[in-house]
Write a protein that holds these residues in place. Structure first.
Motif, PDB file in Angstrom:
ATOM      1  N   PHE A 326       0.823  -1.212   0.000  1.00 54.93           N
ATOM      2  CA  PHE A 326       0.000   0.000   0.000  1.00 54.93           C
ATOM      3  C   PHE A 326       0.858   1.264   0.000  1.00 54.93           C
ATOM      4  N   ALA A 327       1.915   1.254   0.808  1.00 54.65           N
ATOM      5  CA  ALA A 327       2.655   2.500   1.047  1.00 54.65           C
ATOM      6  C   ALA A 327       3.646   2.858  -0.057  1.00 54.65           C
ATOM      7  N   PHE A 328       4.496   1.912  -0.463  1.00 58.00           N
ATOM      8  CA  PHE A 328       5.644   2.283  -1.295  1.00 58.00           C
ATOM      9  C   PHE A 328       5.312   2.685  -2.739  1.00 58.00           C
ATOM     10  N   PRO A 329       4.501   1.918  -3.495  1.00 57.77           N
ATOM     11  CA  PRO A 329       4.228   2.347  -4.882  1.00 57.77           C
ATOM     12  C   PRO A 329       3.534   3.701  -4.953  1.00 57.77           C
ATOM     13  N   PHE A 330       2.620   3.947  -4.025  1.00 60.59           N
ATOM     14  CA  PHE A 330       1.852   5.190  -4.071  1.00 60.59           C
ATOM     15  C   PHE A 330       2.631   6.362  -3.472  1.00 60.59           C
ATOM     16  N   SER A 331       3.607   6.074  -2.608  1.00 58.01           N
ATOM     17  CA  SER A 331       4.507   7.130  -2.143  1.00 58.01           C
ATOM     18  C   SER A 331       5.309   7.674  -3.313  1.00 58.01           C
ATOM     19  N   ASN A 332       5.821   6.768  -4.127  1.00 58.63           N
ATOM     20  CA  ASN A 332       6.577   7.146  -5.321  1.00 58.63           C
ATOM     21  C   ASN A 332       5.721   8.030  -6.239  1.00 58.63           C
ATOM     22  N   ALA A 333       4.480   7.588  -6.466  1.00 59.96           N
ATOM     23  CA  ALA A 333       3.571   8.328  -7.355  1.00 59.96           C
ATOM     24  C   ALA A 333       3.211   9.698  -6.780  1.00 59.96           C
ATOM     25  N   PHE A 334       2.998   9.769  -5.454  1.00 61.60           N
ATOM     26  CA  PHE A 334       2.638  11.051  -4.837  1.00 61.60           C
ATOM     27  C   PHE A 334       3.800  12.027  -4.921  1.00 61.60           C
ATOM     28  N   ALA A 335       5.024  11.532  -4.659  1.00 62.29           N
ATOM     29  CA  ALA A 335       6.204  12.399  -4.736  1.00 62.29           C
ATOM     30  C   ALA A 335       6.332  13.005  -6.128  1.00 62.29           C
ATOM     31  N   LEU A 336       6.115  12.182  -7.153  1.00 61.30           N
ATOM     32  CA  LEU A 336       6.218  12.656  -8.528  1.00 61.30           C
ATOM     33  C   LEU A 336       5.104  13.648  -8.856  1.00 61.30           C
ATOM     34  N   SER A 337       3.919  13.428  -8.278  1.00 59.99           N
ATOM     35  CA  SER A 337       2.782  14.310  -8.565  1.00 59.99           C
ATOM     36  C   SER A 337       2.971  15.707  -7.979  1.00 59.99           C
ATOM     37  N   ARG A 338       3.837  15.839  -6.965  1.00 55.26           N
ATOM     38  CA  ARG A 338       4.091  17.152  -6.364  1.00 55.26           C
ATOM     39  C   ARG A 338       5.062  17.991  -7.178  1.00 55.26           C
TER      40      ARG A 338
END
Length: 406
Positions: A326-338
């Motif tokens: 849950f945490a790692f793939p979407f952390s990567n995506a959120f960081a990129l979205s910022r």
């Protein structure tokens, strides 16, 4: 229904170029061969008889090397090209692992682990740049996921084989296999893949808000970095304190510890792609998924407080693994979205550095807590950090709503 689910899973792996598949294969070989890491703390404590504090400092050296290597790899990939960096990194780190088995002093191991991780972790940013060069534009996100799955499948196979090698050949065998697989993997890459220049646009980032001029002024991103740091810090206990706990509390062999690590890798391999696809189809907010991930990891560590039944280690590993999904793939995506357009590189560099910092703090903090207060307090501290990260996710959600109103 099962047939439909199977075909949907298989469809996620279609459309990749030959080079991407070769990258995934060499990543699998490399990670399957990285058998030293899950057993490093046990090797240092039980074979070389270092104290918990000394083991912690050696793992700190490991983390600092990883941090410097990640930074150097990114810089050199831009200057001389990812292809040369990848070949240099794996070849030299392979030779380094072969020689590391002969180093047994505390200072020597600190210097040795630092040096090897500088060389080894130059590979990661260069490999991510190579995905931008070899993947089709529409497949770049899935190509990254494919390589991540190769990493986890390698971690699934590696520890179990590592446990068998230790039982058959001793710890020295791990260093021989680790070094040899690094050299084998990059030799396959050099023979089968030709150098290709990266395209002007490397990734497909979602631009952040236009008024975010500098990463250092993005308050939301820095709170999020703390969340990423905490989730990585508690997750890295799997490779530092948990292998020691398995043996000291329950008398598990290296092979049994390897099987528990294999369970983690197999769960990631089997479930991550379906979960990611499902959440993306349902358009579940990334921060909500990350919040669930931190809470699941926390619960996994709190479960370890039950220290009279070995079966709890399996249940705990399942919760920690799903938390990771849950945490790692979407952390990567959120960081990129910022990241605003044109600032993706610096955002992702700082995001990657948070994981290296977590490795430094995780090993030293965990070993110091165990040395002074015992394992139970380590699980309480790590679980509580996860709960703190979850509250930070809620804080970020509120800040995002305020940002959207401006």
């Amino acid at each position: 229904m099962l047939k439909t689910a199977f075909y949907r899973y298989i469809n996620n792996f279609k459309g990749f170029t030959r080079e991407i598949w070769i990258l995934a294969i060499i990543t699998f070989i490399n990670r399957a061969g990285t058998m030293v890491l899950p057993f490093l703390s046990k090797y240092l404590k039980e074979n070389l008889h270092f104290s918990y504090s000394e083991v912690g400092w050696i793992m700190v050296s490991f983390g600092f090397g990883s941090m410097l290597g990640s930074w150097l790899g990114g810089k050199l990939a831009d200057k001389i090209g990812f292809y040369r960096v990848m070949i240099f990194s794996l070849f030299t780190s392979g030779i380094g692992f072969l020689f590391l088995q002969f180093v047994t002093s505390f200072v020597g191991l600190c210097i040795g682990m630092f040096s090897i991780m500088v060389l080894a972790d130059m590979f990661r940013p260069a490999m991510f740049v190579s995905l931008g060069a070899y993947a089709k534009p529409e497949n770049r996100t899935r190509a990254l996921t494919l390589v991540r799955l190769a990493v986890n499948l390698g971690f699934a196979a590696g520890p179990a084989m590592g446990g068998l090698i230790i039982m058959g050949m001793g710890y020295k065998g791990l260093f021989w296999v680790d070094g040899s697989t690094c050299i084998l993997a990059i030799s396959i890459f050099a023979i089968l893949v030709k150098e290709k220049k990266k395209p002007t646009i490397v990734g497909e980032a979602t631009p952040g808000k236009s008024e975010v001029v500098s990463v250092f002024k993005d308050k939301i991103f820095w709170i999020f970095l703390f969340v990423s740091f905490v989730t990585a810090m508690i997750f890295f206990q799997l490779f530092t304190t948990l292998p020691l706990y398995h043996h000291e509390m329950f008398g598990l062999t290296e092979f049994q510890t390897g099987l528990l690590m294999t369970l983690n890798g197999l769960l990631i391999f089997a479930l991550e792609m379906p979960f990611v696809s499902y959440f993306e189809r349902k358009k579940v907010p990334k921060l909500k998924i990350i919040l669930w991930g931190t809470l699941l990891m926390s619960f996994g560590f709190y479960l370890l407080l039950i220290n009279f039944w070995a079966g709890i280690l399996i249940i705990s590993m399942i919760f920690i693994s799903i938390g990771e999904i849950f945490a790692f793939p979407f952390s990567n995506a959120f960081a990129l979205s910022r990241a605003p357009m044109g600032h993706e590189g610096r955002y992702m560099a700082i995001y990657t550095m948070s994981f290296s910092t977590a490795h430094i703090v995780s090993s030293k903090l965990g070993m110091e807590i165990i040395g002074h207060f015992g394992y139970q307090w380590d699980w309480i501290v790590m679980g509580s950090f996860g709960v703190l990260a979850a509250f930070c996710c809620i804080w970020i959600q509120k800040l995002l709503k305020l940002e959207q109103l401006q």
